[in-house]
Design an enzyme around this catalytic site. Structure first.
Site, PDB file in Angstrom:
ATOM      1  N   ASP A  22       0.844  -1.185   0.000  1.00 42.39           N
ATOM      2  CA  ASP A  22       0.000   0.000   0.000  1.00 42.39           C
ATOM      3  C   ASP A  22       0.887   1.246   0.000  1.00 42.39           C
ATOM      4  O   ASP A  22       2.002   1.208  -0.514  1.00 42.39           O
ATOM      5  CB  ASP A  22      -0.944  -0.034   1.216  1.00 42.39           C
ATOM      6  CG  ASP A  22      -2.296   0.597   0.921  1.00 42.39           C
ATOM      7  OD1 ASP A  22      -2.323   1.809   0.652  1.00 42.39           O
ATOM      8  OD2 ASP A  22      -3.316  -0.107   0.964  1.00 42.39           O
ATOM      9  N   HIS A  38      -3.926   6.224   2.969  1.00 47.41           N
ATOM     10  CA  HIS A  38      -4.570   4.989   2.534  1.00 47.41           C
ATOM     11  C   HIS A  38      -3.957   3.756   3.191  1.00 47.41           C
ATOM     12  O   HIS A  38      -4.663   2.880   3.704  1.00 47.41           O
ATOM     13  CB  HIS A  38      -4.449   4.901   1.011  1.00 47.41           C
ATOM     14  CG  HIS A  38      -5.268   3.842   0.363  1.00 47.41           C
ATOM     15  ND1 HIS A  38      -4.844   2.532   0.248  1.00 47.41           N
ATOM     16  CD2 HIS A  38      -6.491   3.885  -0.247  1.00 47.41           C
ATOM     17  CE1 HIS A  38      -5.761   1.828  -0.394  1.00 47.41           C
ATOM     18  NE2 HIS A  38      -6.773   2.617  -0.714  1.00 47.41           N
ATOM     19  N   SER A  42     -11.088  -0.745  -1.291  1.00 45.89           N
ATOM     20  CA  SER A  42      -9.852  -0.657  -0.508  1.00 45.89           C
ATOM     21  C   SER A  42     -10.114  -0.929   0.962  1.00 45.89           C
ATOM     22  O   SER A  42      -9.248  -1.436   1.676  1.00 45.89           O
ATOM     23  CB  SER A  42      -9.227   0.737  -0.645  1.00 45.89           C
ATOM     24  OG  SER A  42      -8.511   0.859  -1.847  1.00 45.89           O
TER      25      SER A  42
END
Length: 763
Positions: free
Chosen positions: A143, A209, A545
């Site tokens: 990620d 994220h 996600s």
């Protein structure tokens, strides 16, 4: 791999001759932008090959970007187009392709999932109760990095790092060795050379994220978490006892394919148990499996027993948009939970219209503000449709200033955020956006009073506006609504099946919460911060996600309780125990109202108790996957180059057609080209993993009208000496032709466990 040592020498001789005796790096300098990063994929790993590659390319190290040597063989290097094309022709090279850029697929959820259990079994095996302080399971996150100071990643009470762990903690000027601990036990980043800053030279997350997904998968339980008072409660990951290994492959401009492969390669060597990837390509790009970096890396991870979990993509609700759809990947769609964020509109007649948004509206709670439509405020040059939908430059400032504006979003090309900018620039006080384009998603609009009204709720609003010459209203600040019904629903953005790769494998596999999920965030993000407030360490995010790490965390906990289970057994346990029923005891729907199908959610929404005790599992073997490669057109020679586990005696079956994919021992069944003119026979094998050796399972078939499913045998009897049983499912129909794809299920039950496999029949 036989012959690869000589192959690499040939590659070097070719490059040396082609470049006139110059190094690749000097050629790159001369050719300027003509060279780019290419990935050279050479299949299964071989330590000798890696050694030779290091020797061969030492003099050209500036051109070498990544060297893949642990889980598979190959490298990424800066090459010209002609060099790449010539290398691709060399024996033993599986594929050569430009380095792709992939995109990120961007608390209470775990409590909701636990409430969704439908059977009474041993709840002490739930992933959120009766846990030890730590386990040796490692979840690897590919990620955007991590914010290590977040409380979610504290290692208080955790045992020492597992002795078999081989990973490292890469340091930088903003990430030191103390940022790793007994929770974050590995940290790597993958910058390209010569000023390419797709991924910054640090594991620290600057996007948010990666921090969010890591805490969703394995974050500690943190009480009092909220987003400025919204969604207040305990934030926790699916497997808080697990360790985290961070592989930073993404930045705010995307994720480098060569870095993703390097991370897979390192993760295999480091010793992770689960890999979580909330990223992928777009549905319009359908690469061959030999050029799909996630499929390549996941295949070799699978060969090493690693569970690979990936997001399905955010391109729904259109069909055939699912990505990360190779059969050795656990592909995750997104659903809602029983929590809503409402910002309602109060009208001058005291009626309330439901709105959905996250805002911190400073407006009075009384309906004191003039309310107009975009159509009534159009400029002289704009047409009525543009003004009605609040397109840029379509609104007259003199008419808009000081008003709340109603913007119609039907068939509009502009998002709510874009319409907010249009209204703000014209001096408007607030925005009521009529649209279904966001489905059940409540987006964040910070201080600006903006809310979204679904088309089904708009009659009251428009009737009032048309009933008076001076309509007034206000937009209330957001409130959290718990126990919202119906839930779960499949999110509008979640990518759908069928798979473009093969209609004989049902994708996505499973669904999990992915709408407005509260989890840890970077500590210096000032975007959407309300006036007078400071950035918070938690944020609400939406996307597949967010659903992907829910399943990654669940897989980690299942692996912790069942350390001998294979990756495919864990996938089967998650899929066959899924639910298709919402909190109204009705079939799960999409958030646009239609009944959901396996193309929307695969086997259904995850459960967090049943999945620990599945009763039976479908184990998909490496031979199954090798046969799959045969069935989609690869020959035996290529497959033996790709796989490290292929037996010397392996040969592709004589009859290798895509239709044979249906016979792979997968937990779901998909049959294409089902014309009804002849029966289709599919075989499956299940393994008894229940606590009883002597047990019998009977079949329950749910078939669509006009379709017959015959099971042979109709009962599966397990004994101490026979933990595996096979069965055949014979599909036939009285229909002359299929007008649409048909769905059903086969469930094996012993009264305690129900092991359900969805099936789809396609034209």
């Amino acid at each position: 791999m036989k012959g690869n040592q000589s192959l690499l020498i040939l590659l070097f001789e070719f490059l040396f001759f082609f470049l006139g005796g110059e190094s690749i790096s000097s050629s790159a300098t001369k050719s300027g932008n003509n060279n780019q990063v290419y990935i050279v994929y050479m299949g299964a790993a071989n330590s000798t090959n890696a050694h030779v590659l290091n020797t061969v390319l030492r003099r050209n190290e500036k051109a070498l970007v990544h060297n893949y040597k642990h889980g598979f063989s190959g490298f990424a290097a800066r090459l010209s187009k002609n060099e790449a094309a010539s290398i691709a022709q060399q024996p033993g090279v599986v594929s050569v392709f430009p380095d792709p850029i992939l995109k990120l697929h961007t608390t209470h959820s775990w409590d909701f999932l636990k409430l969704q259990t439908h059977v009474k079994i041993d709840s002490t095996l739930s992933n959120s109760s009766s846990q030890s302080s730590s386990s040796d399971i490692v979840i690897g996150m590919l990620d955007s990095g991590i914010w290590p100071e977040a409380t979610s990643f504290s290692d208080n009470g955790m045992d020492p790092i597992p002795s078999g762990w081989k990973g490292i903690c890469m340091t930088s000027n903003d990430f030191n060795s103390s940022n790793c601990n007994r929770k974050i036990i590995g940290a790597r980043y993958y910058p390209n050379l010569e000023g390419d800053d797709r991924v910054a030279a640090t594991t620290r997350d600057t996007v948010g994220h990666g921090t969010h997904t890591a805490s969703t998968a394995a974050g500690n339980a943190v009480s009092g978490a909220s987003y400025y008072g919204l969604a207040e409660g305990i934030a926790k990951g699916g497997s808080p006892e697990s360790r985290l290994a961070i592989y930073k492959v993404c930045s705010n401009i995307g994720c480098s394919g060569s870095a993703i492969l390097a991370a897979f390669d390192d993760a295999i060597s480091d010793g992770v148990d689960v890999l979580s990837l909330s990223l992928g390509r777009g549905p319009s790009s359908q690469p061959d499996l030999k050029t799909d970096v996630i499929a390549i890396g996941a295949f070799h991870a699978m060969e090493h027993g690693i569970v690979v979990v990936c997001s399905a993509g955010n391109s729904g609700p259109e069909l055939s948009t699912v990505v990360n759809d190779a059969p050795w990947i656990l592909t995750v769609a997104a659903t809602t939970i029983d929590r809503d964020f409402q910002s309602n509109v109060v009208l001058g007649n005291n009626k309330v219209v439901k709105g959905q948004a996250i805002n911190f509206s400073p407006l009075s709670k009384s309906a004191d503000y003039p309310l107009i439509t975009g159509k009534s405020a159009k400029t002289t040059t704009a047409d009525l449709t543009e003004a009605s939908q609040c397109h840029p430059s379509s609104l007259d400032k003199k008419k808009v200033e000081g008003n709340i504006v109603i913007c119609d979003g039907v068939d509009g090309d502009y998002s709510t955020d874009e319409k907010i900018r249009t209204v703000q620039e014209a001096g408007g006080l607030g925005l009521v956006h009529i649209t279904d384009q966001d489905g059940a998603v409540a987006n964040i609009y910070a201080d600006f009073p903006a809310t979204v009204v679904r088309s089904k709720d708009v009659v009251t609003l428009l009737k009032y506006v048309n009933s008076t010459s001076n309509p007034v209203a206000t937009i209330l600040p957001t409130v959290t609504v718990i126990d919202y019904k119906p839930a779960p629903m499949v999110a509008i953005f979640s990518s759908r099946g069928p798979s473009a790769l093969s209609k004989n494998i049902l994708k996505p596999d499973i669904a999990a919460p992915g709408v407005t999920i509260l989890a840890a965030w970077i500590g210096n993000d000032d975007e959407n911060v309300p006036k007078g407030k400071k950035p918070l360490p938690y944020k609400l995010e939406t996307g597949t996600s967010m659903s992907c790490p829910h399943v990654s965390g669940l897989a980690g906990s299942i692996k912790s309780r069942n350390p001998t289970w294979s990756a495919s057994a864990i996938r089967s346990a998650i899929m066959t125990s899924a639910t298709q029923i919402n909190n109204m005891k009705a079939p799960i729907t999409t958030d646009l109202g239609s009944v959901a199908t396996p193309y929307d959610y695969g086997a259904g929404d995850i459960t967090t108790i049943e999945s620990f005790q599945p009763g039976l599992v479908y184990e998909t073997s490496t031979i199954d996957y090798l046969n799959y490669l045969c069935y989609i057109g690869y020959n035996t020679t290529t497959i033996k180059v790709i796989s490290k586990t292929v037996p010397d005696t392996f040969n592709c079956p004589k009859e290798s057609t895509p239709d044979h994919i249906s016979n792979i021992n997968y937990p779901s069944i998909a049959i294409s080209n089902f014309t009804g003119k002849e029966t289709v026979n599919v075989s499956r094998t299940v393994t008894n993993v229940g606590e009883e050796d002597e047990v019998a399972y009977s079949a329950i078939v749910n078939a669509p009208s006009g379709v017959k499913v015959q099971l042979i045998p109709e009962k599966l009897q397990f004994t101490k000496s026979n933990k595996k049983q096979s069965y055949q499912a014979i599909f036939s129909t009285t229909l002359t032709s299929l007008k649409e794809d048909l769905f059903g299920s086969i469930t094996w039950s012993n009264g305690k466990y129900s092991v359900r496999s969805p099936f789809v029949l396609t034209m």
